[in-house]
Design a protein around this motif. Sequence first.
Motif, short mmCIF file in Angstrom:
data_model
loop_
_atom_site.label_atom_id
_atom_site.label_comp_id
_atom_site.label_asym_id
_atom_site.label_seq_id
_atom_site.Cartn_x
_atom_site.Cartn_y
_atom_site.Cartn_z
N MET A 88 0.84 -1.20 0.00
CA MET A 88 0.00 0.00 0.00
C MET A 88 0.88 1.25 0.00
SD MET A 88 -2.72 1.25 2.92
CE MET A 88 -3.73 -0.22 2.74
N ALA A 89 0.63 2.14 -0.92
CA ALA A 89 1.37 3.39 -0.96
C ALA A 89 0.90 4.29 0.17
CB ALA A 89 1.16 4.08 -2.31
N SER A 90 1.80 5.19 0.61
CA SER A 90 1.44 6.07 1.71
C SER A 90 0.24 6.94 1.38
CB SER A 90 2.63 6.94 2.10
OG SER A 90 3.02 7.77 1.02
N THR A 91 0.06 7.24 0.09
CA THR A 91 -1.06 8.08 -0.31
C THR A 91 -2.39 7.34 -0.21
OG1 THR A 91 -0.63 7.43 -2.61
CG2 THR A 91 0.29 9.52 -1.86
N GLU A 92 -2.38 6.02 -0.05
CA GLU A 92 -3.61 5.25 -0.01
C GLU A 92 -4.17 5.11 1.40
OE1 GLU A 92 -2.87 1.52 -1.88
OE2 GLU A 92 -2.26 2.40 -3.77
N LEU A 93 -3.42 5.47 2.42
CA LEU A 93 -3.91 5.38 3.79
C LEU A 93 -4.84 6.55 4.08
CD1 LEU A 93 -0.71 4.36 5.77
CD2 LEU A 93 -2.64 2.90 5.16
N PRO A 94 -6.03 6.28 4.61
CA PRO A 94 -6.92 7.40 4.95
C PRO A 94 -6.41 8.14 6.18
CG PRO A 94 -7.84 5.32 5.70
CD PRO A 94 -6.62 4.97 4.90
N PRO A 95 -6.63 9.44 6.24
CA PRO A 95 -6.21 10.20 7.42
C PRO A 95 -6.83 9.64 8.69
CG PRO A 95 -6.80 11.68 5.63
CD PRO A 95 -7.23 10.31 5.21
N SER A 96 -6.11 9.76 9.79
CA SER A 96 -6.55 9.22 11.07
C SER A 96 -6.12 10.15 12.18
CB SER A 96 -5.94 7.83 11.29
OG SER A 96 -5.98 7.43 12.64
N GLU A 97 -6.78 10.03 13.32
CA GLU A 97 -6.39 10.81 14.50
C GLU A 97 -4.94 10.54 14.86
OE1 GLU A 97 -8.01 11.58 19.06
OE2 GLU A 97 -8.27 9.62 18.11
N LEU A 98 -4.46 9.32 14.58
CA LEU A 98 -3.07 8.96 14.89
C LEU A 98 -2.07 9.77 14.08
CD1 LEU A 98 -3.40 5.07 15.11
CD2 LEU A 98 -3.11 6.66 17.01
N GLY A 99 -2.54 10.45 13.05
CA GLY A 99 -1.66 11.28 12.24
C GLY A 99 -1.69 12.74 12.61
N THR A 100 -2.30 13.07 13.76
CA THR A 100 -2.40 14.47 14.16
C THR A 100 -1.48 14.77 15.35
OG1 THR A 100 -4.21 14.13 15.74
CG2 THR A 100 -4.81 14.47 13.43
N LYS A 101 -0.96 15.98 15.37
CA LYS A 101 -0.12 16.40 16.48
C LYS A 101 -0.93 16.49 17.77
CE LYS A 101 3.23 19.97 17.81
NZ LYS A 101 2.59 20.35 19.09
N ASP A 102 -2.19 16.92 17.67
CA ASP A 102 -3.04 17.01 18.87
C ASP A 102 -3.14 15.66 19.58
OD1 ASP A 102 -3.54 19.69 18.58
OD2 ASP A 102 -5.51 19.44 17.65
N HIS A 103 -3.28 14.60 18.80
CA HIS A 103 -3.38 13.27 19.41
C HIS A 103 -2.14 12.95 20.24
CE1 HIS A 103 -4.08 8.95 19.87
NE2 HIS A 103 -2.83 8.78 19.47
N TRP A 104 -0.97 13.15 19.65
CA TRP A 104 0.26 12.79 20.34
C TRP A 104 0.57 13.74 21.48
CZ3 TRP A 104 1.37 8.06 19.74
CH2 TRP A 104 1.05 7.42 18.55
N ASP A 105 0.19 15.01 21.34
CA ASP A 105 0.34 15.93 22.47
C ASP A 105 -0.49 15.45 23.66
OD1 ASP A 105 2.09 17.63 21.17
OD2 ASP A 105 0.54 19.07 20.56
N ASN A 106 -1.71 15.00 23.39
CA ASN A 106 -2.57 14.51 24.46
C ASN A 106 -2.01 13.23 25.08
OD1 ASN A 106 -4.44 16.58 24.15
ND2 ASN A 106 -5.65 15.45 22.65
N VAL A 107 -1.53 12.33 24.24
CA VAL A 107 -0.94 11.08 24.73
C VAL A 107 0.22 11.37 25.68
CG1 VAL A 107 0.46 9.08 24.06
CG2 VAL A 107 -1.65 9.61 22.81
N TYR A 108 1.14 12.23 25.24
CA TYR A 108 2.33 12.46 26.05
C TYR A 108 2.07 13.37 27.24
CZ TYR A 108 5.02 9.77 22.79
OH TYR A 108 5.50 8.72 22.04
N GLU A 109 1.04 14.20 27.17
CA GLU A 109 0.65 14.97 28.35
C GLU A 109 0.23 14.01 29.47
OE1 GLU A 109 -2.35 18.62 29.66
OE2 GLU A 109 -2.68 17.55 27.77
N ARG A 110 -0.55 12.98 29.10
CA ARG A 110 -0.97 11.97 30.09
C ARG A 110 0.22 11.17 30.60
NH1 ARG A 110 -5.09 11.20 26.21
NH2 ARG A 110 -4.07 9.28 25.48
N GLU A 111 1.13 10.83 29.67
CA GLU A 111 2.26 10.00 30.08
C GLU A 111 3.25 10.75 30.97
OE1 GLU A 111 3.96 7.76 26.86
OE2 GLU A 111 2.18 6.48 26.76
N VAL A 112 3.39 12.05 30.75
CA VAL A 112 4.21 12.87 31.65
C VAL A 112 3.61 12.86 33.05
CG1 VAL A 112 4.86 15.24 32.22
CG2 VAL A 112 5.28 14.37 29.92
#
Length: 234
Positions: free
Chosen positions: A1-25
Amino acid sequence: MASTELPPSELGTKDHWDNVYEREVANFEETGDEGEIWFGEDSVEKMADWAVENVPPSTQPFIIEVGSGNGTLLFALLDAGYDAKRLAGIDYSPDAVKLSKMIAGARGGDAISLGVCDFLSETPSSLEGQASSVGGWDLVLDKGTYDAIALGEKDEHGRSPAVGYPARISQLLKEGGHVLITSCNFTEEELKTSFATYETGLVYHSRVSHPTFSFGGHSGSSYATVAFQKPSPP
């Protein structure tokens, strides 16, 4: 699968990872829990073992992890004998960097360079002894970062932000340097198609074997780890 074929996801957003690491801190401050190990401890061990075999500590390499998260892979390299002053990790989430620095302090890895950097638009800083971070790394590591970038929002032409990622990785490497990438979204062949191109100048080097499973008469693994090299001139 080419990278262009993957549908956008919350996992591809900075907000998601900011929230994840805020909790982990917060969890680390409260309980000392270092957070989730992306792809598990086995993937970390296998990537560190590959590095020791192919880019050994004795060669004093400069190594950077793109999307270093909580720094687990870098700490595994530190334990394997690599010079902390020649190890670096970058992440676009400030709390990811905060967490990794807190863990580094607890593990005696304060000399590892850990900084905030949006790799798609910014260039990581060089380390002491490097002439430049561009073309100055012996090994670039990626454990799930290409996966996350490929899940980002597409541009007006329908292109994934991951399209330009392999070429940017290549720009960081010295001639003769390697990139080692672990992915759960792309197979070994798909990674070869994206990374070993005329544009990047990278060539396939080797693979890391992972446990396989069988289903419907087919066998495979849940993720792939593949190494590419930037050849030295003849």
